[in-house]
Design an enzyme around this catalytic site. Structure first.
Site, PDB file in Angstrom:
ATOM      1  N   GLU A 357     144.452  42.727  89.121  1.00 38.44           N
ATOM      2  CA  GLU A 357     144.469  44.362  88.758  1.00 38.44           C
ATOM      3  C   GLU A 357     143.813  45.069  89.727  1.00 38.44           C
ATOM      4  OE1 GLU A 357     143.718  46.440  85.043  1.00 38.44           O
ATOM      5  OE2 GLU A 357     145.935  46.314  84.589  1.00 38.44           O
ATOM      6  N   HIS A 388     144.857  17.086  83.064  1.00 38.95           N
ATOM      7  CA  HIS A 388     145.944  16.543  82.411  1.00 38.95           C
ATOM      8  C   HIS A 388     147.012  17.554  82.205  1.00 38.95           C
ATOM      9  CE1 HIS A 388     142.982  13.412  80.773  1.00 38.95           C
ATOM     10  NE2 HIS A 388     142.297  14.287  80.769  1.00 38.95           N
ATOM     11  N   LYS A 514     155.527  50.897  82.529  1.00 39.01           N
ATOM     12  CA  LYS A 514     155.172  51.290  81.062  1.00 39.01           C
ATOM     13  C   LYS A 514     156.424  52.737  81.145  1.00 39.01           C
ATOM     14  CE  LYS A 514     150.266  51.389  81.159  1.00 39.01           C
ATOM     15  NZ  LYS A 514     149.253  51.895  81.261  1.00 39.01           N
TER      16      LYS A 514
HETATM   17  O1  F6P Z   1     148.314  48.801  81.893  1.00 38.69           O
HETATM   18  C1  F6P Z   1     147.033  48.447  82.404  1.00 38.69           C
HETATM   19  C2  F6P Z   1     145.851  48.884  81.701  1.00 38.69           C
HETATM   20  O2  F6P Z   1     145.554  50.379  82.086  1.00 38.69           O
HETATM   21  C3  F6P Z   1     144.397  48.468  81.994  1.00 38.69           C
HETATM   22  O3  F6P Z   1     144.068  48.618  83.400  1.00 38.69           O
HETATM   23  C4  F6P Z   1     143.632  48.513  80.720  1.00 38.69           C
HETATM   24  O4  F6P Z   1     142.611  47.712  80.915  1.00 38.69           O
HETATM   25  C5  F6P Z   1     144.624  48.494  79.797  1.00 38.69           C
HETATM   26  O5  F6P Z   1     145.805  49.017  80.349  1.00 38.69           O
HETATM   27  C6  F6P Z   1     144.498  48.941  78.534  1.00 38.69           C
HETATM   28  O6  F6P Z   1     144.150  50.412  78.623  1.00 38.69           O
HETATM   29  P1  F6P Z   1     143.416  51.155  77.606  1.00 38.69           P
HETATM   30  O7  F6P Z   1     141.871  50.703  77.576  1.00 38.69           O
HETATM   31  O8  F6P Z   1     143.440  52.675  78.064  1.00 38.69           O
HETATM   32  O9  F6P Z   1     144.183  50.900  76.190  1.00 38.69           O
END
Ligand code: F6P
Length: 552
Positions: A357, A388, A514
């Site tokens: 990431e 394994h 998203k």
């Molecule tokens: O979707 C990726 C992300 O934004 C990560 O970078 C982050 O750790 C995770 O989602 C969770 O985000 P949050 O802590 O804002 O719920």
């Protein structure tokens, strides 16, 4: 101009073609008996052996030239001083400040952040004490026995990994507490856990930096409904069964978490770097505050080493250089993380987020497309288990992979009853023997055998070797050493990003998915909705048909 066109990069490319490409690791070891002392270094309880990498003195000199050219030293200064190194989000990346000792003078927007960090630790300490002493009680007056962390990504992977790894360092007063981690959006993990829990004695930690992540919101809503089946009073439900950890206090309040149960952190802590903040509350609850501070201290000492050690003895720098050398010059696109330590089972998944990431990017800080490789595909598993499973590919597949072997030298058994702390030798030696054997076979292939055994083997029984690896030994797994290990990889990721000229602290590549998921979710309820691509429409039609069938 791309870094690939630079003098330092070109010199490395030439060096690889002329002096390394045709040779093998076996040749390198045969021509130099002192490779281990030359290509290993230690810091605290950690020993890094990178002699099984396809490098020579010249390689190291040229790689260090690349770091000088990329101005690594000033990037490190800027990172630790709180400069806005996360340019696309206009923020500092000051996770290092969270593990620095009291008295830190770093400022963000003109305000010293040290006091707020210490304040947070004190508030975490109060919550830990209440739970350890059985003073945090559920709605019916019974003490809390189960803590469920609801979070995903950085709000789950770090605390989960560390709690799993350091279970044997559990604080005496936390013996009665059980910890659970729930991340999956489909609710399956939560449903399974809730089957065994009692509303009277369960506390949820709603862990989300943004407090907008749908995965965690969905799980938290299900948890709230589950509690509401037994608790009529919403105020009691929230104040006795929910804690919020987030950088968005107003959103915690909107969702109903009382201010007294809110633990806040800041925008200048990236999600995947947040286990040192209040997101680490489950770790502090498991270990107790003094041991949690040892964990922070290990990371702090690694930061000091990273800032001060010369390049050729600097562990994060050396590990980054091995990543760059393998990925950009030898052309290795896979990186396997192989802990010979069952307690680090979740470490590869944690590093998956940290590395991919952070550095899985293809546009530079100045907005140009890169013409070189950045982060490799990283995966892993507990080494002996992976032997394994996927080691077949490492030994005889067509994909070159470079491996990080990690192992403790010592493992102890603590006996609470008689207070003994005895070294475990037999199984530990077996694990270490396997670790060393695997890196040796990867390096030498068939030549790991005696000459007499090498003859007459069929082609499908042969091993070509020449697969590079790094071995990281830690004296024993302690909270302090684990803190150091995590900070080592964090700083390594930063060095790589400097060479690749990318911002490791944003993650725009997760946003589009998203958005489209939201649209798709809406479309699921609408039988007329079409996305105009035959695959998505076909899959949706199938899902709707099955849903209709079960709904009659
Ligand atoms: O979707 C990726 C992300 O934004 C990560 O970078 C982050 O750790 C995770 O989602 C969770 O985000 P949050 O802590 O804002 O719920």
């Amino acid at each position: 101009m791309s870094v690939r066109q630079s003098a330092a990069w070109q010199a490395l490319q030439d060096h690889y073609t002329r002096e390394i490409a045709a040779g093998t690791l076996r040749d390198l070891f045969q021509s130099d008996n002192a490779r281990f002392s030359q290509f290993s270094t230690s810091h605290g309880d950690l020993l890094l052996d990178y002699s099984k990498q396809r490098i020579t003195d010249t390689t190291m000199t040229l790689l260090c030239d690349l770091l000088l050219q990329q101005d690594l030293a000033s990037w490190i200064d800027r990172l630790f001083a709180g400069a806005r190194v996360n340019e696309s989000e206009d923020r500092a990346a000051l996770h290092s400040a969270l593990r620095a000792p009291q008295g830190l003078k770093t400022r963000v927007d003109g305000v010293e952040i040290g006091p707020a960090i210490q304040d947070n630790l004190a508030r975490m300490g109060q919550i830990v004490a209440r739970l350890h002493q059985g003073h945090w009680r559920g709605f019916s007056g019974k003490a809390i026995t189960d803590v469920v962390n609801l979070g995903v990504g950085g709000s789950d992977l770090g605390p989960h990994m560390v709690c799993h790894a350091l279970e044997e360092f559990r604080h005496g007063a936390a013996q009665e507490l059980r910890f659970h981690f729930v991340s999956s959006i489909d609710g399956s993990q939560l449903a399974e856990i809730l089957r065994h829990l009692n509303q009277e004695t369960t506390l949820f930690i709603f862990s989300s930096k943004s407090f907008t992540t749908i995965d965690t919101l969905a799980n938290a809503e299900t948890a709230r409904q589950w509690l509401a089946t037994k608790i009529d009073n919403p105020r009691v439900l929230m104040s006795q069964h929910f804690i919020g950890c987030s950088a968005k206090p107003e959103k915690m309040s909107e969702w109903g978490i009382p201010v007294a149960n809110q633990l806040q952190f800041w925008d200048w802590v990236g999600g995947r770097y947040s286990l040192w903040s209040v997101i680490g509350l489950p770790i502090a609850l498991l270990l107790g505050m003094p041991t949690f501070r040892e964990f922070l201290q290990g990371a702090y000492e690694m930061d000091c080493h990273f800032r001060d050690a010369p390049l050729t003895q600097n562990m994060p720098v050396l590990m980054a250089l091995m990543g760059i050398w393998n990925g950009n010059f030898i052309g290795v696109k896979g990186h396997a993380i192989l802990p010979y330590d069952g307690r680090l089972k979740l470490f590869p998944a944690y590093l998956g987020q940290l590395e991919m990431e952070s550095n899985g990017k293809s546009v530079t800080r100045s907005g140009e497309g890169v013409d070189y490789e950045t982060c490799p595909i990283l995966w892993g598993e507990v080494g002996p288990n992976a032997q394994h499973a996927f080691y077949q590919l490492l030994h005889q597949g067509t994909q070159p992979v470079y491996c990080d072997f990690l192992a403790p030298v010592l493992r102890y058994q603590h006996d609470e009853a008689d207070g003994t702390h005895a070294p475990l030798l037999e199984q530990q030696q077996l694990a270490l023997a396997n670790c060393l054997a695997q890196s040796r076979v990867l390096m030498l292939g068939d030549h790991a055998l005696d000459e007499s055994q090498q003859a007459g083997r069929r082609p499908d029984q042969c091993y070509s070797g020449n697969q590079p690896s790094t071995t990281l030994l830690y004296r024993e797994l302690t909270p302090k050493n684990l803190g150091a290990l995590i900070a080592l990889y964090e700083n390594k990721v930063f060095v790589e990003s400097v060479v690749w000229e990318i911002n490791p602290f944003d993650q725009w590549g997760v946003e589009l998915g998203k958005q489209i998921a939201n649209k798709t979710h809406a479309a699921m309820q609408d039988p007329q909705a079409s996305f105009g691509d035959a695959s998505t429409d076909g899959l949706l039609a199938h899902i709707r048909a099955v849903a209709q069938e079960v709904q009659g």
